[in-house]
Design an enzyme around this catalytic site. Structure first.
Site, PDB file in Angstrom:
ATOM      1  N   VAL A  47      13.356 -16.225 -30.509  1.00  0.00           N
ATOM      2  CA  VAL A  47      15.251 -15.479 -30.238  1.00  0.00           C
ATOM      3  C   VAL A  47      15.350 -16.628 -28.816  1.00  0.00           C
ATOM      4  CG1 VAL A  47      16.957 -14.073 -29.143  1.00  0.00           C
ATOM      5  CG2 VAL A  47      15.000 -13.147 -30.445  1.00  0.00           C
ATOM      6  N   LYS A 105       3.331 -24.218 -23.998  1.00  0.00           N
ATOM      7  CA  LYS A 105       4.146 -24.063 -25.445  1.00  0.00           C
ATOM      8  C   LYS A 105       4.782 -25.249 -25.389  1.00  0.00           C
ATOM      9  CE  LYS A 105       6.036 -19.819 -26.931  1.00  0.00           C
ATOM     10  NZ  LYS A 105       7.127 -18.718 -26.510  1.00  0.00           N
ATOM     11  N   PHE A 124      21.275 -10.488 -33.372  1.00  0.00           N
ATOM     12  CA  PHE A 124      20.600  -9.554 -34.574  1.00  0.00           C
ATOM     13  C   PHE A 124      20.357 -10.991 -35.498  1.00  0.00           C
ATOM     14  CE2 PHE A 124      24.333  -7.572 -32.569  1.00  0.00           C
ATOM     15  CZ  PHE A 124      23.969  -6.443 -32.572  1.00  0.00           C
ATOM     16  N   GLU A 134      14.273 -13.144 -38.862  1.00  0.00           N
ATOM     17  CA  GLU A 134      13.164 -14.043 -39.529  1.00  0.00           C
ATOM     18  C   GLU A 134      13.352 -14.958 -40.863  1.00  0.00           C
ATOM     19  OE1 GLU A 134       9.130 -13.438 -38.201  1.00  0.00           O
ATOM     20  OE2 GLU A 134      10.236 -12.593 -35.724  1.00  0.00           O
ATOM     21  N   LYS A 177      22.430  -2.241 -30.504  1.00  0.00           N
ATOM     22  CA  LYS A 177      21.254  -3.559 -30.676  1.00  0.00           C
ATOM     23  C   LYS A 177      19.824  -2.962 -31.413  1.00  0.00           C
ATOM     24  CE  LYS A 177      18.262  -5.967 -31.766  1.00  0.00           C
ATOM     25  NZ  LYS A 177      17.866  -7.442 -32.452  1.00  0.00           N
ATOM     26  N   ASN A 227      19.148  -1.485 -35.081  1.00  0.00           N
ATOM     27  CA  ASN A 227      17.939  -1.742 -35.778  1.00  0.00           C
ATOM     28  C   ASN A 227      17.033  -0.045 -36.780  1.00  0.00           C
ATOM     29  OD1 ASN A 227      17.321  -4.495 -35.557  1.00  0.00           O
ATOM     30  ND2 ASN A 227      16.265  -4.670 -33.965  1.00  0.00           N
ATOM     31  N   PHE A 231      19.451  -3.444 -47.396  1.00  0.00           N
ATOM     32  CA  PHE A 231      18.110  -2.599 -46.796  1.00  0.00           C
ATOM     33  C   PHE A 231      18.384  -1.182 -47.570  1.00  0.00           C
ATOM     34  CE2 PHE A 231      17.060  -5.003 -43.225  1.00  0.00           C
ATOM     35  CZ  PHE A 231      17.523  -5.996 -43.074  1.00  0.00           C
ATOM     36  N   CYS A 233       9.775  -6.309 -34.853  1.00  0.00           N
ATOM     37  CA  CYS A 233      11.369  -5.661 -34.243  1.00  0.00           C
ATOM     38  C   CYS A 233      11.610  -4.548 -34.543  1.00  0.00           C
ATOM     39  CB  CYS A 233      12.789  -6.208 -34.647  1.00  0.00           C
ATOM     40  SG  CYS A 233      12.445  -8.556 -34.393  1.00  0.00           S
ATOM     41  N   ARG A 255       2.983  -9.894 -37.185  1.00  0.00           N
ATOM     42  CA  ARG A 255       3.338  -8.537 -36.362  1.00  0.00           C
ATOM     43  C   ARG A 255       2.867  -7.953 -37.160  1.00  0.00           C
ATOM     44  NH1 ARG A 255       6.589 -11.134 -31.475  1.00  0.00           N
ATOM     45  NH2 ARG A 255       7.754 -12.044 -33.386  1.00  0.00           N
TER      46      ARG A 255
HETATM   47  C1  UGA Z   1      15.610  -7.262 -37.547  1.00  0.00           C
HETATM   48  C2  UGA Z   1      16.972  -7.188 -37.495  1.00  0.00           C
HETATM   49  O1  UGA Z   1      17.139  -7.730 -39.125  1.00  0.00           O
HETATM   50  C3  UGA Z   1      17.607  -8.284 -37.222  1.00  0.00           C
HETATM   51  O2  UGA Z   1      19.315  -7.981 -37.399  1.00  0.00           O
HETATM   52  C4  UGA Z   1      16.973  -7.992 -36.023  1.00  0.00           C
HETATM   53  O3  UGA Z   1      18.251  -8.934 -34.791  1.00  0.00           O
HETATM   54  C5  UGA Z   1      16.298  -8.352 -35.538  1.00  0.00           C
HETATM   55  O4  UGA Z   1      15.211  -7.082 -36.545  1.00  0.00           O
HETATM   56  C6  UGA Z   1      15.574  -8.517 -33.791  1.00  0.00           C
HETATM   57  O5  UGA Z   1      15.606  -7.352 -33.518  1.00  0.00           O
HETATM   58  O6  UGA Z   1      15.195  -8.866 -33.630  1.00  0.00           O
HETATM   59  P1  UGA Z   1      13.691  -9.007 -38.926  1.00  0.00           P
HETATM   60  O7  UGA Z   1      12.849  -7.957 -38.172  1.00  0.00           O
HETATM   61  O8  UGA Z   1      13.809 -10.468 -38.513  1.00  0.00           O
HETATM   62  O9  UGA Z   1      15.206  -8.411 -38.228  1.00  0.00           O
HETATM   63  O10 UGA Z   1      13.545  -9.186 -40.365  1.00  0.00           O
HETATM   64  P2  UGA Z   1      14.497  -7.866 -41.467  1.00  0.00           P
HETATM   65  O11 UGA Z   1      14.769  -8.453 -42.641  1.00  0.00           O
HETATM   66  O12 UGA Z   1      15.489  -7.240 -40.650  1.00  0.00           O
HETATM   67  O13 UGA Z   1      12.865  -6.953 -41.851  1.00  0.00           O
HETATM   68  C7  UGA Z   1      12.685  -5.634 -41.394  1.00  0.00           C
HETATM   69  C8  UGA Z   1      11.681  -5.366 -41.970  1.00  0.00           C
HETATM   70  O14 UGA Z   1      11.937  -5.107 -43.114  1.00  0.00           O
HETATM   71  C9  UGA Z   1      10.483  -6.529 -43.388  1.00  0.00           C
HETATM   72  O15 UGA Z   1       8.889  -6.009 -43.349  1.00  0.00           O
HETATM   73  C10 UGA Z   1      11.678  -6.004 -44.306  1.00  0.00           C
HETATM   74  O16 UGA Z   1      10.051  -6.367 -45.877  1.00  0.00           O
HETATM   75  C11 UGA Z   1      11.660  -4.498 -44.232  1.00  0.00           C
HETATM   76  N1  UGA Z   1      12.628  -4.464 -44.964  1.00  0.00           N
HETATM   77  C12 UGA Z   1      14.146  -4.988 -45.065  1.00  0.00           C
HETATM   78  C13 UGA Z   1      12.769  -3.916 -46.402  1.00  0.00           C
HETATM   79  O17 UGA Z   1      11.524  -2.905 -46.561  1.00  0.00           O
HETATM   80  N2  UGA Z   1      13.571  -3.561 -46.970  1.00  0.00           N
HETATM   81  C14 UGA Z   1      14.339  -4.085 -46.956  1.00  0.00           C
HETATM   82  O18 UGA Z   1      15.974  -3.388 -47.458  1.00  0.00           O
HETATM   83  C15 UGA Z   1      14.766  -4.897 -45.888  1.00  0.00           C
END
Ligand code: UGA
Length: 431
Positions: free
Chosen positions: A11, A35, A152, A155, A204, A208, A249, A260, A327
């Site tokens: 972040v 780092k 928000f 990755e 937040k 999530n 989602f 996260c 992770r």
């Molecule tokens: C998530 C949130 O989407 C961000 O908005 C937030 O800022 C971030 O956490 C955080 O708190 O720092 P991130 O963990 O990078 O982001 O990834 P996502 O794209 O949200 O996916 C999270 C997990 O859900 C992944 O394992 C993905 O494969 C899974 N996922 C996502 C599903 O299984 N199905 C979906 O429809 C969407």
């Protein structure tokens, strides 16, 4: 503005470089001297599309620099973003010692007014404690404001998410803080929702947790689809066309992973428990996420009959595409479980293999997807990288010992693969 970011992790780095790109002078600080030494040589510790190039150009333009001195970061900036990690403790609670430490250091080194922007994901009331800690450790009675500004970013698309956010949330309580923070985000020209500090903190965690709920919901539905012969992709599409539900989602798969959702859900449940609220719904969301992987594992086992001595190809190791982050990656859990049953694993991931090697000592890491297909009894898709969507399946079929594809991300068209002679199993589409 002169801005410091304390904590140069995922972040912190993305926020820092994007704020520099907007024209601010940014110092990214981290207590990890190794780092920082690397970053000074443009060695970026994480893979995020576009990040390395953006860091290089902003360093060159002298808008971005790195330091391991928190003192320098505090002295040379009027705005300080806190972006340190908040890992889970054994009981799921967020470990806030990093935050407390930063607050103490800010108090120690500040020499005039500072705006402190809390960006790490934290439980509600953390800003209250940051404020108290700074006030208690200040030698001179300098004025300061603390605002909550949750991030928000996702990755894999973090830079784009920073530049084109759906919304910017800021919890604050002074006019000065409001003026400063809105001027920082003004160039983005996106809606800024100003709330009270505790609401911002809750937004937040609640966001999530809600997204994780959508994922677990559709995953539970996918299990039903498997039982009755419905197709979860069609079900999700039909649900998502209702604007009240929305299409995002709702991709069934191997469950959510990453740094996260699992951590934030634990922390949210924990803080709710502490406040006397039994958030049963989220406990079920968490349980469903574990169950989904077990359900998939059973599917693999059932289709192989004996797992022992079988060789299994796994495509994708990172928890999602476009990152090397492992992770809570479902692939790692799956591989360990299959190895435990006596399977040999061949794996390939476009970006995450260097990080995976120390974690998976017995896995054969392959140079590309086709090598991971050679001589295996079954091919599992664990992460939906784009390059896996474009494989030459005539070639794949020749390489596999047995034409069995178990797709944990539903990236292929079952009919097309079946027409080529594959046995294809997806998630929630194999009645
Ligand atoms: C998530 C949130 O989407 C961000 O908005 C937030 O800022 C971030 O956490 C955080 O708190 O720092 P991130 O963990 O990078 O982001 O990834 P996502 O794209 O949200 O996916 C999270 C997990 O859900 C992944 O394992 C993905 O494969 C899974 N996922 C996502 C599903 O299984 N199905 C979906 O429809 C969407």
């Amino acid at each position: 503005m002169n801005i410091s970011i304390i904590g140069s992790g995922y972040v912190g780095l993305v926020t820092g470089v994007c704020l520099a790109e907007l024209g601010n002078k940014v110092i990214c600080a981290d207590s990890d001297a190794k780092k920082i030494k690397g970053l000074k040589k443009n060695i970026v510790p994480i893979y995020e599309p576009g990040l390395e190039e953006l860091i290089a150009s902003n360093v060159k333009n002298k808008r971005l620099k790195f330091t391991s001195s928190i003192k320098e970061a505090v002295l040379k900036s009027e705005v300080i973003f806190i972006a340190v990690g908040t890992p889970s403790l054994e009981n799921g609670e967020a470990d806030l010692t990093g935050i407390e430490n930063v607050a103490q250091n800010i108090a120690k080194y500040m020499d005039g007014y500072r705006l402190i922007v809390e960006k790490s994901t934290v439980p509600v009331e953390t800003c209250f404690w940051i404020k108290k800690t700074i006030a208690a450790n200040l030698k001179n009675k300098y004025k300061f404001d603390v605002v909550s500004n949750p991030e928000f970013l996702k990755e894999g698309s973090a830079i784009n998410d920073f530049n084109y956010p759906d919304r910017i949330i800021v919890g604050l309580e002074s006019i000065k803080a409001r003026e400063m923070i809105t001027s920082i985000y003004k160039p983005l020209n996106k809606p800024i929702l100003i709330t009270n500090i505790k609401s911002a903190e809750l937004i937040k965690h609640a966001s999530n947790a809600f997204l994780a709920t959508k994922i677990s919901f559709i995953n539970a539905v996918s299990q039903l689809c498997d039982k009755v012969g419905a197709d979860v992709t069609e079900v999700a599409r039909g649900m998502g066309l209702d604007n009240r539900i929305g299409k995002y989602f709702l991709h069934a798969g191997l469950g959510y992973g990453g740094s996260c959702f699992p951590k934030d859900l634990d922390a949210f449940i924990n803080i709710a428990d502490k406040l006397g609220v039994d958030f049963k719904l989220l406990k079920a969301v968490r349980q469903t996420n574990i169950q989904q992987l077990e359900f998939f594992l059973k599917k693999v086992k059932n289709s192989l009959w004996m797992v022992k001595s079988k060789t299994i190809g796994v495509l994708g190791l990172s928890f999602k595409p476009n990152t090397d982050d492992l992770r809570n990656a479902p692939a790692i859990y799956l591989i360990r479980a299959l190895e435990k049953e006596g399977a040999k694993i061949k794996a390939y991931d476009p970006k995450a293999m260097a990080k995976a090697k120390p974690l998976l000592k017995n896995v054969v890491f392959c140079k590309d997807a086709y090598s991971a297909c050679r001589g295996v009894d079954c091919l599992i898709i664990a992460t939906e990288w784009n390059e896996f969507k474009e494989l030459d399946f005539v070639k794949v079929k020749k390489l596999l010992r047995r034409p069995l594809i178990i797709d944990g991300r539903n990236i292929y068209d079952p009919a097309a693969l079946q027409a080529l002679g594959f046995t294809y199993l997806g998630v929630g589409k194999n009645g």
